[in-house]
Every structure is written in structure tokens, then in C-alpha cells.
Write a protein that holds these residues in place. Structure first.
Motif, PDB file in Angstrom:
ATOM      1  N   PHE A 489     103.041 -50.561  31.636  1.00 24.37           N
ATOM      2  CA  PHE A 489     101.602 -50.336  31.496  1.00 24.37           C
ATOM      3  C   PHE A 489     100.815 -51.181  32.490  1.00 24.37           C
ATOM      4  CE2 PHE A 489      97.453 -51.488  29.736  1.00 24.37           C
ATOM      5  CZ  PHE A 489      96.904 -50.230  29.538  1.00 24.37           C
ATOM      6  N   GLU A 490     101.200 -52.439  32.644  1.00 23.33           N
ATOM      7  CA  GLU A 490     100.448 -53.353  33.502  1.00 23.33           C
ATOM      8  C   GLU A 490     100.490 -52.930  34.963  1.00 23.33           C
ATOM      9  OE1 GLU A 490     100.100 -58.167  34.286  1.00 23.33           O
ATOM     10  OE2 GLU A 490     102.085 -57.273  33.965  1.00 23.33           O
ATOM     11  N   ASN A 491     101.685 -52.623  35.497  1.00 24.71           N
ATOM     12  CA  ASN A 491     101.728 -52.310  36.930  1.00 24.71           C
ATOM     13  C   ASN A 491     101.238 -50.891  37.235  1.00 24.71           C
ATOM     14  OD1 ASN A 491     104.030 -50.769  36.346  1.00 24.71           O
ATOM     15  ND2 ASN A 491     105.468 -52.251  37.254  1.00 24.71           N
ATOM     16  N   ARG A 492     101.266 -50.004  36.252  1.00 22.95           N
ATOM     17  CA  ARG A 492     100.647 -48.688  36.481  1.00 22.95           C
ATOM     18  C   ARG A 492      99.136 -48.828  36.624  1.00 22.95           C
ATOM     19  NH1 ARG A 492     104.183 -46.901  32.339  1.00 22.95           N
ATOM     20  NH2 ARG A 492     102.417 -46.766  30.889  1.00 22.95           N
ATOM     21  N   GLN A 493      98.530 -49.631  35.761  1.00 17.10           N
ATOM     22  CA  GLN A 493      97.085 -49.867  35.857  1.00 17.10           C
ATOM     23  C   GLN A 493      96.736 -50.567  37.171  1.00 17.10           C
ATOM     24  OE1 GLN A 493      96.125 -47.687  33.501  1.00 17.10           O
ATOM     25  NE2 GLN A 493      94.462 -49.100  32.970  1.00 17.10           N
ATOM     26  N   ALA A 494      97.548 -51.547  37.539  1.00 18.76           N
ATOM     27  CA  ALA A 494      97.308 -52.274  38.791  1.00 18.76           C
ATOM     28  C   ALA A 494      97.474 -51.350  39.996  1.00 18.76           C
ATOM     29  CB  ALA A 494      98.262 -53.461  38.895  1.00 18.76           C
ATOM     30  N   ALA A 495      98.433 -50.424  39.922  1.00 17.63           N
ATOM     31  CA  ALA A 495      98.664 -49.486  41.031  1.00 17.63           C
ATOM     32  C   ALA A 495      97.441 -48.598  41.250  1.00 17.63           C
ATOM     33  CB  ALA A 495      99.898 -48.639  40.746  1.00 17.63           C
ATOM     34  N   ARG A 496      96.825 -48.158  40.158  1.00 20.14           N
ATOM     35  CA  ARG A 496      95.614 -47.331  40.289  1.00 20.14           C
ATOM     36  C   ARG A 496      94.493 -48.123  40.967  1.00 20.14           C
ATOM     37  NH1 ARG A 496      97.330 -45.897  34.879  1.00 20.14           N
ATOM     38  NH2 ARG A 496      98.081 -43.729  34.845  1.00 20.14           N
ATOM     39  N   LYS A 497      94.328 -49.366  40.547  1.00 21.36           N
ATOM     40  CA  LYS A 497      93.279 -50.202  41.143  1.00 21.36           C
ATOM     41  C   LYS A 497      93.600 -50.517  42.602  1.00 21.36           C
ATOM     42  CE  LYS A 497      91.995 -52.366  36.745  1.00 21.36           C
ATOM     43  NZ  LYS A 497      91.977 -53.634  35.959  1.00 21.36           N
ATOM     44  N   TRP A 498      94.893 -50.697  42.906  1.00 18.16           N
ATOM     45  CA  TRP A 498      95.332 -50.969  44.287  1.00 18.16           C
ATOM     46  C   TRP A 498      94.904 -49.824  45.210  1.00 18.16           C
ATOM     47  CZ3 TRP A 498      97.373 -55.184  46.564  1.00 18.16           C
ATOM     48  CH2 TRP A 498      98.066 -55.046  47.773  1.00 18.16           C
ATOM     49  N   GLU A 499      95.125 -48.609  44.775  1.00 18.34           N
ATOM     50  CA  GLU A 499      94.739 -47.456  45.582  1.00 18.34           C
ATOM     51  C   GLU A 499      93.221 -47.371  45.736  1.00 18.34           C
ATOM     52  OE1 GLU A 499      95.360 -42.589  45.790  1.00 18.34           O
ATOM     53  OE2 GLU A 499      96.437 -43.772  44.289  1.00 18.34           O
ATOM     54  N   GLN A 500      92.497 -47.643  44.670  1.00 20.22           N
ATOM     55  CA  GLN A 500      91.037 -47.538  44.706  1.00 20.22           C
ATOM     56  C   GLN A 500      90.407 -48.583  45.620  1.00 20.22           C
ATOM     57  OE1 GLN A 500      90.039 -47.907  40.571  1.00 20.22           O
ATOM     58  NE2 GLN A 500      90.783 -45.855  40.041  1.00 20.22           N
ATOM     59  N   ILE A 501      90.880 -49.818  45.537  1.00 18.59           N
ATOM     60  CA  ILE A 501      90.233 -50.878  46.310  1.00 18.59           C
ATOM     61  C   ILE A 501      90.498 -50.721  47.801  1.00 18.59           C
ATOM     62  CG2 ILE A 501      92.113 -52.579  46.117  1.00 18.59           C
ATOM     63  CD1 ILE A 501      89.924 -54.713  45.846  1.00 18.59           C
ATOM     64  N   TRP A 502      91.710 -50.285  48.161  1.00 17.38           N
ATOM     65  CA  TRP A 502      91.983 -50.093  49.582  1.00 17.38           C
ATOM     66  C   TRP A 502      91.209 -48.899  50.139  1.00 17.38           C
ATOM     67  CZ3 TRP A 502      93.395 -53.655  52.657  1.00 17.38           C
ATOM     68  CH2 TRP A 502      94.235 -54.682  52.237  1.00 17.38           C
ATOM     69  N   GLU A 503      90.964 -47.903  49.309  1.00 14.20           N
ATOM     70  CA  GLU A 503      90.128 -46.789  49.760  1.00 14.20           C
ATOM     71  C   GLU A 503      88.702 -47.263  50.018  1.00 14.20           C
ATOM     72  OE1 GLU A 503      89.372 -42.099  48.780  1.00 14.20           O
ATOM     73  OE2 GLU A 503      90.066 -43.392  47.151  1.00 14.20           O
ATOM     74  N   GLU A 504      88.204 -48.116  49.153  1.00 12.64           N
ATOM     75  CA  GLU A 504      86.858 -48.668  49.341  1.00 12.64           C
ATOM     76  C   GLU A 504      86.792 -49.495  50.622  1.00 12.64           C
ATOM     77  OE1 GLU A 504      83.621 -51.483  46.923  1.00 12.64           O
ATOM     78  OE2 GLU A 504      85.495 -50.863  45.940  1.00 12.64           O
ATOM     79  N   ILE A 505      87.810 -50.308  50.858  1.00 13.04           N
ATOM     80  CA  ILE A 505      87.846 -51.143  52.066  1.00 13.04           C
ATOM     81  C   ILE A 505      87.920 -50.275  53.321  1.00 13.04           C
ATOM     82  CG2 ILE A 505      89.290 -52.770  53.372  1.00 13.04           C
ATOM     83  CD1 ILE A 505      90.030 -54.012  50.619  1.00 13.04           C
ATOM     84  N   PHE A 506      88.792 -49.267  53.300  1.00 15.27           N
ATOM     85  CA  PHE A 506      88.963 -48.456  54.507  1.00 15.27           C
ATOM     86  C   PHE A 506      87.720 -47.615  54.799  1.00 15.27           C
ATOM     87  CE2 PHE A 506      90.592 -44.827  56.997  1.00 15.27           C
ATOM     88  CZ  PHE A 506      91.061 -45.545  58.087  1.00 15.27           C
ATOM     89  N   THR A 507      87.082 -47.099  53.771  1.00 17.88           N
ATOM     90  CA  THR A 507      85.849 -46.337  53.987  1.00 17.88           C
ATOM     91  C   THR A 507      84.774 -47.221  54.608  1.00 17.88           C
ATOM     92  OG1 THR A 507      86.354 -44.892  52.108  1.00 17.88           O
ATOM     93  CG2 THR A 507      84.075 -44.927  52.879  1.00 17.88           C
ATOM     94  N   LEU A 508      84.678 -48.452  54.131  1.00 19.52           N
ATOM     95  CA  LEU A 508      83.704 -49.388  54.698  1.00 19.52           C
ATOM     96  C   LEU A 508      84.056 -49.702  56.155  1.00 19.52           C
ATOM     97  CD1 LEU A 508      81.197 -51.044  54.153  1.00 19.52           C
ATOM     98  CD2 LEU A 508      82.647 -52.850  53.192  1.00 19.52           C
ATOM     99  N   PHE A 509      85.343 -49.850  56.445  1.00 19.72           N
ATOM    100  CA  PHE A 509      85.782 -50.053  57.834  1.00 19.72           C
ATOM    101  C   PHE A 509      85.351 -48.881  58.713  1.00 19.72           C
ATOM    102  CE2 PHE A 509      89.081 -48.609  60.822  1.00 19.72           C
ATOM    103  CZ  PHE A 509      89.019 -49.625  61.769  1.00 19.72           C
ATOM    104  N   GLN A 510      85.566 -47.661  58.235  1.00 15.49           N
ATOM    105  CA  GLN A 510      85.167 -46.483  59.001  1.00 15.49           C
ATOM    106  C   GLN A 510      83.666 -46.495  59.284  1.00 15.49           C
ATOM    107  OE1 GLN A 510      86.664 -43.477  56.236  1.00 15.49           O
ATOM    108  NE2 GLN A 510      88.120 -42.803  57.783  1.00 15.49           N
ATOM    109  N   GLU A 511      82.894 -46.819  58.270  1.00 14.01           N
ATOM    110  CA  GLU A 511      81.436 -46.838  58.431  1.00 14.01           C
ATOM    111  C   GLU A 511      81.017 -47.856  59.485  1.00 14.01           C
ATOM    112  OE1 GLU A 511      80.212 -47.598  54.442  1.00 14.01           O
ATOM    113  OE2 GLU A 511      80.212 -45.470  53.870  1.00 14.01           O
ATOM    114  N   GLN A 512      81.702 -48.978  59.523  1.00  5.03           N
ATOM    115  CA  GLN A 512      81.348 -50.012  60.495  1.00  5.03           C
ATOM    116  C   GLN A 512      81.680 -49.586  61.924  1.00  5.03           C
ATOM    117  OE1 GLN A 512      83.055 -53.762  59.226  1.00  5.03           O
ATOM    118  NE2 GLN A 512      81.807 -53.840  57.359  1.00  5.03           N
TER     119      GLN A 512
END
Length: 525
Positions: A489-512
Motif C-alpha cells: 500500500f505504501e509504495n503504490r501510493q508513493a509511486a502515484r505521487k512520484w509520477e505526479q510530482i515529476w510531471e509538475e516539475i517537467f511541465t514547469l521546465f517546459q514553460e521556462q
């Protein structure tokens, strides 16, 4: 007065404007290319103009016709004399387009710096079309041989000349075969055997997913006989003098694959029955060479493809929305549709701008691959492969919806084909979950050399210290969980957040990367 049954409606205005579009008539893209080329732009543009004109007209029409089911590749296993030939049958138009494009010498030393990659970007606007995958594979083959050019056998040097400079007007085409039935993307699991024989090897076994099986040469990974070493090889499809006889280099094609996309590209399963192969590089470095040289270039290519797909989709969707009236007004005069068109265009800009930015950074770190800067670029390439290909799928589906019911019609616009091709790109060279796990492993391995804060700061160069710190703390927290252990349960939840946060970071990189040019239009009025 309109009579019942009389056909008065016409799409001709839209069709004529669409077919007259030239991919260079794009102020945003021209600015991206000018920044990418710097001092060579004035010399580059005149070399691009005739190429893009041909691409936007003749080759575009051939690509569309080649995509029709009746024109897709077929295989003929035997000739009339019961000789095994495994002939890949493609239309004459398709073969002529391929000859014309490869005949441009996109990997030749006669090209300007970056001329080949820019032209390949434009080619992506026509979809994969049986062209861009072989070009990406040829790029990897050229880079691999070039890296070891002084030590490879003379036959491999001849192959290098054939694919870069051509021979009597014919340019060789490359492919890459690494996947096997038991391992897929897991190259270390390869069991295809390479048996030493003099200055070459003989290959025995099966490769289960081989795209561009019509190519002249392939980069193939295989296990050295009686060892645990995976090496990388150059394998001619035909030995010298045998292509005209349709006598393959000791291998057979079992069948062509039936794929969801890139249908114009012949992909197959191959049985090697003693094929002559030439090892390139150390025999125990095949996995590293395949990933760092060959697959990395394919992943960069997917970034360009995702951007080119969306750029063309955005241009055509905007054109259609300004033409088509429904209910009481044009499509682009409805707020919901206008917002979707704006999102589509912005995604195209972000992906195109960041693709050229990342490629430039990749070139700059090639001479010093063990630096922290090179590590940052490696992670950016993985992030681009994950999120640019994902967003291409999402936004192409959105573009289809702008056309309403016509969006589902394969020959009404190119967008359904681009959508199907983008589904393949999302899987090619590693699906999302595999690459996200690779980023996790990379960060665990490199933590003694680079902090998470410094990594994020190197990616988000225009972000505030507070924002960088927020991202770094979130990633640090997630890295307390083992994301490569068996699921719980713990690493499945963390995996979802891992994907979400890197998407947020990469989108911000693209915008810059496009912050100074994001308001430029993508088409001329």
C-alpha cells in the motif's frame, strides 16, 4: 431555395487552406529554430525551404496514401522456385519517398551542424510514415559506429560510409533489434546467442519485436556464447551482392506485426540462423552502449515527434475551428472549444521548445558524459520521453474532438493517424512505469554526488529557491519509500505521487524554456 437531397455544403475552403500550409509558416517555430542554430541560421533557412516545401506537399500526400490499409506493408515468404526470400512489399510511391528522403544525406558530413535533426523534426509532422523510425535507428547506428570507428572491422567502416555518404546514389538504412519474447525492454535478459567466428560472430535465436525489417543494417544486442556478457552488433540484412538475389543473411522473418499505430512501418519477428554479425565496442558493455548511445537518441527523437505531431494537430484544429460553423457560430467562438484550442497550442509550443532545448544540452554534454551536467541531461531525456509522449496522446485525443464526428474519420485529417502513432511512441524505448523507476534508481545511485535540491535547481533554473526547496523536500520524502520493492500500500501510493510530482516539475521546465516566445503565433494569418 434548397431542395431536399441537394448537396450544397462544401469543405473546400478548409481543404484548400490546409493543403496550402507550409510548415515553415510558423513564427513560433522559426524563433525556436533560430535560437537553436544561432550563427548558422542565415545559412540554414535557405537549405530548409525546398525540403519543407516538398515535405508539406508531395511527401505529405504520399504519407497519407501509404497509411491506407490496402497500402500497408506485406510479406512474401517464398518466390516461385520455393526459395525463401521474405520480401517486404511496399508501394512504389512509398519506396520512392524513402529513397528521396534518405538521399538527402541527413547524416552526411556535407550537412550543416544540426541540419539533419531539424529536417527530421519536420518529417515527424507527417507522422511516422515508415520513415522517421528508420531515420532514428540510423542515427543510433551511425553514432555507435562513430564512437568506435578506429577499431571496428573494415566491413563496419564500409557500412558507416553507406549510411552517411551513400554508395552510387543509394543510402543505407538502419534498424535496431533488442527486444526478445521473454524480456521486452529488459536487454540484460537477452538470450540471442553470438558465437565467435574469426573477425565476426554468428547469431542464433529470436528477436521478437523488430521494426524497419526492410532496413539494410540493424543494431542487435546478443549474449556472447558461454558467457554472461551482452554485446552490441551490426548485422547486415544482406551480405554484399545478395540483396538483388533476395538472399538474406542467414535469418528468416516469421511474420509482420499487427500494430495499433505506425502501420506503414514493417515490424516483425526474426529467427537468426547463423547470421554474420560484427561486434562494436567491448563485449561486456553492450547494455550500456545500447542505452547510452542508441536508445538515448531514439528517446530524443520521440520528444521531437511528440512536438511535431501536436504542432500539426494544433494548426489543423485551429484552422478547422475557424472554418466550421455549428449551431449559431464558428467552433472557435465557443468558450469551451476556444480554451481547448489554447491548451492544445500551448502544449505544442512547450513540447517543441523543450525538445530543441534538451537536444542542445545533450550535444553540449557529449564530450564529458560523466559530469553532473550530463546526469541532469540524462534525467531530462527520460522525463521528456515519459511526459511529452504521454501529453501527445492526451492532446491528440483532444484535437480529434474539435473535429466532432469527422475527427474519427481516418482520411478526413491526419490526426487519427498521429494519435495512433503517438500511442506507439509512448511505449517505444521504455513505457512510463519502467522509466519512472529508472529515474528513482538513478537518484538513489547519484545521491552521494548530487543533492536532490541541486538536481531540481539545475532543471528549474528560473524558479525561486522556495519553489525548488518544496519540490526537493517532496522528492526526498518519497525516496524514503522503496519504489522498486514488491508492491504494498505504501509504495503504490508513493509511486502515484512520484509520477505526479515529476510531471509538475517537467511541465514547469517546459514553460521556462519558452517563456520569452510563448506568445508568438504558430501560423501566419
Amino acid at each position: 431555395m434548397v431542395h431536399v437531397g441537394e448537396k450544397t455544403y462544401s469543405f473546400r475552403e478548409f481543404i484548400d487552406k490546409r493543403d496550402a500550409m507550409n510548415d515553415l509558416d510558423n513564427p513560433f517555430l522559426l524563433q525556436v529554430l533560430q535560437q537553436f542554430c544561432h550563427e548558422t541560421w542565415d545559412e540554414m533557412l535557405p537549405r530548409l525551404e525546398p525540403f519543407v516545401k516538398k515535405l508539406s506537399s508531395d511527401w505529405r500526400a504520399i504519407a497519407a496514401e501509404s497509411a491506407r490499409p490496402e497500402n500497408q506493408p506485406k510479406i512474401r515468404h517464398y518466390n516461385a522456385y520455393n526459395e525463401r526470400i521474405d520480401r517486404i512489399i511496399r508501394s512504389n510511391q512509398m519506396q520512392q519517398m524513402e529513397k528521396d528522403i534518405f538521399g538527402q544525406g541527413l547524416f552526411s558530413k556535407e550537412q550543416l551542424k544540426n541540419e539533419g535533426i531539424i529536417k527530421r523534426f519536420f518529417l515527424h509532422g507527417n507522422g511516422e510514415a515508415g520513415i522517421t523510425c528508420p531515420l532514428a535507428c540510423t542515427d543510433g547506428l551511425v553514432a555507435l559506429i562513430d564512437h568506435f570507428k578506429e577499431e571496428v572491422p573494415d566491413e563496419v567502416k564500409r557500412i558507416f560510409e553507406h549510411v552517411t555518404e551513400g554508395y552510387e546514389g543509394h543510402f543505407g538504412i538502419g534498424a535496431q533489434y533488442m527486444s526478445e519474447i521473454q524480456g521486452g525492454s529488459n536487454i540484460p535478459a537477452n538470450v540471442l546467442m553470438a558465437k565467435p567466428e574469426g573477425d565476426h560472430y554468428r547469431l542464433f535465436g529470436n528477436k521478437f519485436f523488430c521494426s524497419a525489417v526492410h532496413a539494410d543494417y540493424a543494431v542487435v544486442t546478443a549474449r556472447i556464447e558461454h558467457t554472461d556478457d551482452i554485446a552490441v552488433f551490426i548485422v547486415p540484412t544482406w551480405l554484399q551482392g545478395d540483396k538483388e538475389k533476395e538472399k538474406r543473411n542467414n535469418h528468416v522473418i516469421n511474420r509482420l506485426k499487427w500494430k495499433i499505430g505506425t502501420a506503414e512501418l514493417p515490424s516483425a519477428e526474426i529467427d537468426y540462423q547463423g547470421a554474420i554479425a560484427y561486434r562494436v565496442g567491448p563485449q561486456n558493455r553492450g547494455v550500456a552502449l545500447a542505452v547510452s548511445i542508441v536508445l538515448t537518441r531514439s528517446r530524443l527523437d520521440i520528444g521531437f515527434a511528440s512536438g511535431a505531431f501536436l504542432m500539426r494537430a494544433a494548426q489543423e484544429a485551429k484552422l478547422y475551428a475557424s472554418f466550421r460553423s455549428v449551431f449559431d457560430r464558428r467552433i472557435d467562438e465557443f468558450p469551451m472549444a476556444a480554451a481547448q484550442l489554447e491548451d492544445l497550442e500551448y502544449a505544442a509550443k512547450r513540447i517543441v521548445g523543450s525538445a530543441f532545448h534538451i537536444y542542445q544540452a545533450f550535444l553540449q554534454t557529449q564530450q564529458e558524459p560523466n559530469t553532473l551536467e550530463a546526469f541532469v541531461v540524462r534525467e531530462l531525456i527520460l522525463l521528456q520521453k515519459i511526459y511529452a509522449s504521454k501529453e501527445a496522446v492526451d492532446k491528440l485525443r483532444l484535437a480529434i474532438s474539435i473535429f466532432g464526428g469527422h475527427g474519427a474519420i481516418e482520411d478526413f485529417s491526419v490526426i487519427p493517424r498521429l494519435f495512433r502513432d503517438s500511442l506507439v511512441n509512448e511505449l517505444w524505448e521504455g513505457p512510463r512505469n519502467v522509466l519512472l523507476s529508472q529515474i528513482y534508481r538513478d537518484l538513489v545511485k547519484m545521491r552521494p554526488q548530487i543533492s536532490i535540491y541541486d538536481l531540481i535547481a539545475s532543471i528549474l533554473v528560473d524558479s525561486s529557491e522556495k519553489e525548488v526547496k518544496r519540490f526537493a523536500e517532496q522528492i526526498e520524502q518519497l525516496m524514503q519509500v522503496n519504489l522498486t520493492a514488491l508492491p504494498n500500500f505504501e509504495n503504490r501510493q508513493a509511486a502515484r505521487k512520484w509520477e505526479q510530482i515529476w510531471e509538475e516539475i517537467f511541465t514547469l521546465f517546459q514553460e521556462q524554456t519558452i517563456k520569452d516566445i510563448k506568445d508568438l503565433p504558430i501560423a501566419l494569418d
